[in-house]
Design a protein around this motif. Structure first.
Motif, PDB file in Angstrom:
ATOM      1  N   TRP A 187      60.131  81.456  50.026  1.00 19.84           N
ATOM      2  CA  TRP A 187      60.661  80.329  50.790  1.00 19.84           C
ATOM      3  C   TRP A 187      60.707  80.679  52.276  1.00 19.84           C
ATOM      4  N   ARG A 188      61.106  81.905  52.605  1.00 17.18           N
ATOM      5  CA  ARG A 188      61.164  82.323  54.015  1.00 17.18           C
ATOM      6  C   ARG A 188      59.768  82.349  54.636  1.00 17.18           C
ATOM      7  N   ARG A 189      58.784  82.878  53.897  1.00 17.81           N
ATOM      8  CA  ARG A 189      57.415  82.921  54.433  1.00 17.81           C
ATOM      9  C   ARG A 189      56.864  81.511  54.647  1.00 17.81           C
ATOM     10  N   GLN A 190      57.171  80.608  53.723  1.00 17.54           N
ATOM     11  CA  GLN A 190      56.735  79.211  53.866  1.00 17.54           C
ATOM     12  C   GLN A 190      57.408  78.582  55.079  1.00 17.54           C
ATOM     13  N   ARG A 191      58.687  78.847  55.241  1.00 20.97           N
ATOM     14  CA  ARG A 191      59.458  78.246  56.341  1.00 20.97           C
ATOM     15  C   ARG A 191      59.006  78.766  57.703  1.00 20.97           C
ATOM     16  N   LYS A 192      58.684  80.079  57.785  1.00 22.74           N
ATOM     17  CA  LYS A 192      58.229  80.667  59.043  1.00 22.74           C
ATOM     18  C   LYS A 192      56.792  80.289  59.373  1.00 22.74           C
ATOM     19  N   GLY A 193      56.070  79.752  58.411  1.00 26.98           N
ATOM     20  CA  GLY A 193      54.685  79.378  58.636  1.00 26.98           C
ATOM     21  C   GLY A 193      53.703  80.510  58.418  1.00 26.98           C
ATOM     22  N   LEU A 194      54.140  81.585  57.813  1.00 27.48           N
ATOM     23  CA  LEU A 194      53.244  82.710  57.562  1.00 27.48           C
ATOM     24  C   LEU A 194      52.257  82.416  56.441  1.00 27.48           C
ATOM     25  N   ARG A 195      52.675  81.601  55.483  1.00 30.80           N
ATOM     26  CA  ARG A 195      51.816  81.288  54.358  1.00 30.80           C
ATOM     27  C   ARG A 195      52.156  79.878  53.872  1.00 30.80           C
ATOM     28  N   ASP A 196      51.121  79.138  53.483  1.00 28.08           N
ATOM     29  CA  ASP A 196      51.317  77.783  52.980  1.00 28.08           C
ATOM     30  C   ASP A 196      51.049  77.776  51.484  1.00 28.08           C
ATOM     31  N   TYR A 197      52.100  77.765  50.699  1.00 24.45           N
ATOM     32  CA  TYR A 197      51.954  77.838  49.250  1.00 24.45           C
ATOM     33  C   TYR A 197      51.503  76.519  48.642  1.00 24.45           C
ATOM     34  N   GLU A 198      51.554  75.431  49.387  1.00 26.05           N
ATOM     35  CA  GLU A 198      51.037  74.158  48.890  1.00 26.05           C
ATOM     36  C   GLU A 198      49.524  74.261  48.678  1.00 26.05           C
ATOM     37  N   LYS A 199      48.844  75.018  49.528  1.00 26.05           N
ATOM     38  CA  LYS A 199      47.404  75.218  49.362  1.00 26.05           C
ATOM     39  C   LYS A 199      47.103  75.946  48.057  1.00 26.05           C
ATOM     40  N   TYR A 200      47.938  76.922  47.717  1.00 26.05           N
ATOM     41  CA  TYR A 200      47.737  77.649  46.469  1.00 26.05           C
ATOM     42  C   TYR A 200      47.977  76.746  45.266  1.00 26.05           C
ATOM     43  N   GLY A 201      48.871  75.787  45.405  1.00 31.11           N
ATOM     44  CA  GLY A 201      49.118  74.845  44.326  1.00 31.11           C
ATOM     45  C   GLY A 201      47.922  73.941  44.072  1.00 31.11           C
ATOM     46  N   ASP A 202      47.123  73.701  45.110  1.00 30.30           N
ATOM     47  CA  ASP A 202      45.941  72.863  44.960  1.00 30.30           C
ATOM     48  C   ASP A 202      44.766  73.588  44.302  1.00 30.30           C
ATOM     49  N   LEU A 203      44.893  74.881  44.084  1.00 30.61           N
ATOM     50  CA  LEU A 203      43.793  75.634  43.474  1.00 30.61           C
ATOM     51  C   LEU A 203      43.481  75.150  42.062  1.00 30.61           C
ATOM     52  N   ALA A 204      44.465  74.637  41.367  1.00 30.14           N
ATOM     53  CA  ALA A 204      44.217  74.149  40.012  1.00 30.14           C
ATOM     54  C   ALA A 204      43.327  72.915  40.033  1.00 30.14           C
ATOM     55  N   VAL A 205      43.391  72.145  41.105  1.00 35.19           N
ATOM     56  CA  VAL A 205      42.591  70.930  41.219  1.00 35.19           C
ATOM     57  C   VAL A 205      41.250  71.230  41.876  1.00 35.19           C
ATOM     58  N   ASN A 206      41.265  71.988  42.947  1.00 30.82           N
ATOM     59  CA  ASN A 206      40.058  72.301  43.713  1.00 30.82           C
ATOM     60  C   ASN A 206      39.613  73.721  43.400  1.00 30.82           C
ATOM     61  N   ASP A 207      38.926  73.888  42.291  1.00 32.31           N
ATOM     62  CA  ASP A 207      38.516  75.233  41.900  1.00 32.31           C
ATOM     63  C   ASP A 207      37.003  75.401  41.821  1.00 32.31           C
ATOM     64  N   SER A 208      36.284  74.572  42.536  1.00 29.91           N
ATOM     65  CA  SER A 208      34.834  74.682  42.551  1.00 29.91           C
ATOM     66  C   SER A 208      34.404  75.765  43.536  1.00 29.91           C
ATOM     67  N   LEU A 209      33.218  76.297  43.349  1.00 35.48           N
ATOM     68  CA  LEU A 209      32.717  77.329  44.258  1.00 35.48           C
ATOM     69  C   LEU A 209      32.427  76.777  45.648  1.00 35.48           C
ATOM     70  N   SER A 210      32.190  75.477  45.751  1.00 37.62           N
ATOM     71  CA  SER A 210      31.860  74.901  47.048  1.00 37.62           C
ATOM     72  C   SER A 210      33.094  74.420  47.809  1.00 37.62           C
ATOM     73  N   ASP A 211      34.279  74.560  47.256  1.00 34.69           N
ATOM     74  CA  ASP A 211      35.499  74.140  47.948  1.00 34.69           C
ATOM     75  C   ASP A 211      35.855  75.115  49.060  1.00 34.69           C
ATOM     76  N   GLU A 212      36.728  74.660  49.953  1.00 40.22           N
ATOM     77  CA  GLU A 212      37.181  75.507  51.060  1.00 40.22           C
ATOM     78  C   GLU A 212      38.017  76.662  50.535  1.00 40.22           C
ATOM     79  N   LEU A 213      37.981  77.774  51.284  1.00 40.32           N
ATOM     80  CA  LEU A 213      38.828  78.908  50.944  1.00 40.32           C
ATOM     81  C   LEU A 213      40.273  78.594  51.319  1.00 40.32           C
TER      82      LEU A 213
END
Length: 69
Positions: free
Chosen positions: A33-59
């Protein structure tokens, strides 16, 4: 040692391990929660990995390559 003493030790060990695991879980959640709040890491992007899991998707994060010599 009697069976009753062994039972007390087993219950005590179970209680201590349970408390340690709860502390570990909550400390990890708070650190995320602290890392998300400070802007060091965006965990919402990691949550989208289940939907966007193609090889041609953005890193999710840019790749860093370093050569160790």
């Amino acid at each position: 040692m009697t069976a009753q003493n062994i039972e007390y030790i087993r219950v005590g060990a179970y209680f201590v391990v349970t408390i340690l695991l709860i502390v570990f879980l909550y400390s990890y959640a708070i650190s995320m929660w602290r890392r998300q709040r400070k802007g060091l890491r965006d965990y919402e992007k990691y949550g989208d990995l289940a939907v966007n899991d193609s090889l041609s998707d953005e890193l999710v994060e840019p790749r860093t390559t370093s050569k160790k010599e």
